[in-house]
Design a protein around this motif. Structure first.
Motif, PDB file in Angstrom:
ATOM      1  N   TYR A  16       3.634  -5.734  -1.765  1.00 57.79           N
ATOM      2  CA  TYR A  16       2.850  -5.560  -0.540  1.00 57.79           C
ATOM      3  C   TYR A  16       1.783  -4.518  -0.266  1.00 57.79           C
ATOM      4  O   TYR A  16       0.576  -4.904  -0.029  1.00 57.79           O
ATOM      5  N   LYS A  17       2.111  -3.263  -0.931  1.00 58.22           N
ATOM      6  CA  LYS A  17       1.177  -2.220  -0.855  1.00 58.22           C
ATOM      7  C   LYS A  17      -0.187  -2.690  -1.694  1.00 58.22           C
ATOM      8  O   LYS A  17      -1.345  -2.603  -1.493  1.00 58.22           O
ATOM      9  N   VAL A  18       0.031  -3.492  -2.869  1.00 58.01           N
ATOM     10  CA  VAL A  18      -0.944  -3.819  -3.878  1.00 58.01           C
ATOM     11  C   VAL A  18      -1.703  -4.898  -3.270  1.00 58.01           C
ATOM     12  O   VAL A  18      -3.079  -5.015  -3.044  1.00 58.01           O
ATOM     13  N   VAL A  19      -1.175  -5.863  -2.428  1.00 56.81           N
ATOM     14  CA  VAL A  19      -2.035  -6.843  -1.835  1.00 56.81           C
ATOM     15  C   VAL A  19      -3.160  -6.239  -0.636  1.00 56.81           C
ATOM     16  O   VAL A  19      -3.863  -6.744  -0.598  1.00 56.81           O
ATOM     17  N   SER A  52      -1.890   2.440  -1.820  1.00 55.22           N
ATOM     18  CA  SER A  52      -1.140   3.165  -3.373  1.00 55.22           C
ATOM     19  C   SER A  52       0.303   2.527  -3.209  1.00 55.22           C
ATOM     20  O   SER A  52       0.958   2.555  -2.292  1.00 55.22           O
ATOM     21  N   THR A  53       0.714   2.607  -4.564  1.00 59.91           N
ATOM     22  CA  THR A  53       2.301   2.034  -4.614  1.00 59.91           C
ATOM     23  C   THR A  53       3.129   3.266  -5.089  1.00 59.91           C
ATOM     24  O   THR A  53       4.137   3.073  -5.735  1.00 59.91           O
ATOM     25  N   ALA A  54       2.686   4.328  -4.688  1.00 65.71           N
ATOM     26  CA  ALA A  54       3.369   5.740  -5.412  1.00 65.71           C
ATOM     27  C   ALA A  54       4.911   5.861  -4.956  1.00 65.71           C
ATOM     28  O   ALA A  54       5.637   5.901  -5.677  1.00 65.71           O
ATOM     29  N   LYS A  55       4.977   5.545  -3.446  1.00 66.42           N
ATOM     30  CA  LYS A  55       6.436   5.615  -3.032  1.00 66.42           C
ATOM     31  C   LYS A  55       7.456   4.486  -3.527  1.00 66.42           C
ATOM     32  O   LYS A  55       8.378   4.744  -3.820  1.00 66.42           O
ATOM     33  N   ALA A  56       6.891   3.440  -3.862  1.00 67.90           N
ATOM     34  CA  ALA A  56       7.698   2.252  -4.516  1.00 67.90           C
ATOM     35  C   ALA A  56       7.898   2.621  -5.842  1.00 67.90           C
ATOM     36  O   ALA A  56       8.970   2.337  -6.443  1.00 67.90           O
TER      37      ALA A  56
END
Length: 105
Positions: free
Chosen positions: A48-51, A55-59
Protein backbone atom coordinates in the motif's frame (compact mmCIF):
# COMPACT_ATOMS: atom_id res chain seq x y z
CA UNK A 1 13.81 -46.22 25.51
CA UNK A 2 12.78 -48.22 22.51
CA UNK A 3 14.19 -47.84 19.06
CA UNK A 4 10.74 -46.76 17.85
CA UNK A 5 10.93 -43.73 20.13
CA UNK A 6 14.39 -42.90 18.85
CA UNK A 7 13.23 -43.22 15.22
CA UNK A 8 10.22 -41.01 15.96
CA UNK A 9 12.51 -38.39 17.45
CA UNK A 10 14.86 -38.71 14.44
CA UNK A 11 11.98 -37.92 12.09
CA UNK A 12 10.87 -35.01 14.26
CA UNK A 13 14.41 -33.56 14.24
CA UNK A 14 14.60 -33.90 10.46
CA UNK A 15 11.22 -32.20 10.05
CA UNK A 16 12.21 -29.37 12.39
CA UNK A 17 15.44 -28.88 10.45
CA UNK A 18 13.51 -28.75 7.19
CA UNK A 19 11.08 -26.21 8.68
CA UNK A 20 13.93 -23.99 9.84
CA UNK A 21 15.63 -24.08 6.45
CA UNK A 22 12.35 -23.33 4.68
CA UNK A 23 11.69 -20.39 6.99
CA UNK A 24 15.18 -19.04 6.28
CA UNK A 25 14.43 -19.28 2.55
CA UNK A 26 11.24 -17.27 3.04
CA UNK A 27 8.74 -20.07 2.47
CA UNK A 28 5.36 -19.85 4.17
CA UNK A 29 4.52 -23.51 4.89
CA UNK A 30 6.40 -23.85 8.21
CA UNK A 31 4.67 -20.82 9.74
CA UNK A 32 1.76 -20.96 12.13
CA UNK A 33 -1.54 -19.38 11.10
CA UNK A 34 -0.86 -16.36 13.27
CA UNK A 35 2.57 -15.85 11.75
CA UNK A 36 1.19 -16.20 8.23
CA UNK A 37 -1.44 -13.57 9.00
CA UNK A 38 1.20 -11.19 10.37
CA UNK A 39 3.41 -11.66 7.29
CA UNK A 40 0.55 -11.05 4.90
CA UNK A 41 -0.54 -7.98 6.87
CA UNK A 42 2.98 -6.52 6.77
CA UNK A 43 3.28 -7.24 3.05
CA UNK A 44 -0.08 -5.63 2.34
CA UNK A 45 0.86 -2.57 4.37
CA UNK A 46 4.16 -2.27 2.54
CA UNK A 47 2.57 -2.66 -0.89
CA UNK A 48 0.00 0.00 0.00
CA UNK A 49 2.85 2.38 0.86
CA UNK A 50 4.61 1.57 -2.43
CA UNK A 51 1.46 2.35 -4.41
CA UNK A 52 1.14 5.66 -2.58
CA UNK A 53 4.81 6.46 -3.19
CA UNK A 54 5.73 6.50 0.50
CA UNK A 55 8.47 4.82 2.52
CA UNK A 56 8.10 1.14 3.40
CA UNK A 57 10.53 1.30 6.32
CA UNK A 58 7.95 0.39 8.97
CA UNK A 59 6.70 -2.65 7.03
CA UNK A 60 10.30 -3.72 6.36
CA UNK A 61 11.17 -3.50 10.05
CA UNK A 62 8.04 -5.44 10.94
CA UNK A 63 8.92 -8.21 8.47
CA UNK A 64 12.51 -8.39 9.74
CA UNK A 65 11.35 -8.65 13.35
CA UNK A 66 8.80 -11.29 12.41
CA UNK A 67 11.39 -13.31 10.50
CA UNK A 68 13.78 -13.28 13.44
CA UNK A 69 11.05 -14.34 15.87
CA UNK A 70 10.03 -17.20 13.56
CA UNK A 71 13.63 -18.38 13.27
CA UNK A 72 14.04 -18.17 17.05
CA UNK A 73 10.90 -20.25 17.62
CA UNK A 74 11.94 -22.90 15.11
CA UNK A 75 15.51 -22.98 16.46
CA UNK A 76 14.23 -23.48 20.00
CA UNK A 77 11.95 -26.27 18.80
CA UNK A 78 14.84 -27.94 17.00
CA UNK A 79 17.21 -27.72 19.96
CA UNK A 80 14.55 -29.14 22.30
CA UNK A 81 13.99 -32.08 19.96
CA UNK A 82 17.72 -32.68 19.64
CA UNK A 83 18.10 -32.67 23.43
CA UNK A 84 15.22 -35.10 23.83
CA UNK A 85 16.68 -37.34 21.10
CA UNK A 86 20.09 -37.38 22.78
CA UNK A 87 18.61 -38.27 26.16
CA UNK A 88 16.62 -41.11 24.54
CA UNK A 89 19.79 -42.45 22.90
CA UNK A 90 21.69 -42.23 26.20
CA UNK A 91 18.91 -44.03 28.08
CA UNK A 92 18.74 -46.78 25.45
CA UNK A 93 22.52 -47.26 25.66
CA UNK A 94 22.38 -47.41 29.47
CA UNK A 95 19.57 -49.97 29.34
CA UNK A 96 21.50 -52.08 26.84
CA UNK A 97 24.66 -51.92 28.95
CA UNK A 98 22.69 -52.94 32.05
CA UNK A 99 21.20 -55.93 30.21
CA UNK A 100 24.61 -57.02 28.94
CA UNK A 101 26.25 -56.66 32.35
CA UNK A 102 23.51 -58.72 33.96
CA UNK A 103 23.64 -61.62 31.49
CA UNK A 104 26.91 -63.42 32.21
CA UNK A 105 27.02 -63.52 35.99
Amino acid sequence: MSTATIRRLDRAVQQATAKLEAARKGEMWPLTASEKRQVVTALAGGSYKVVRGKSTAKADRKLDALKSSIEARLSAELSALQTEHQSAVNKAAADKAARKAKGWF
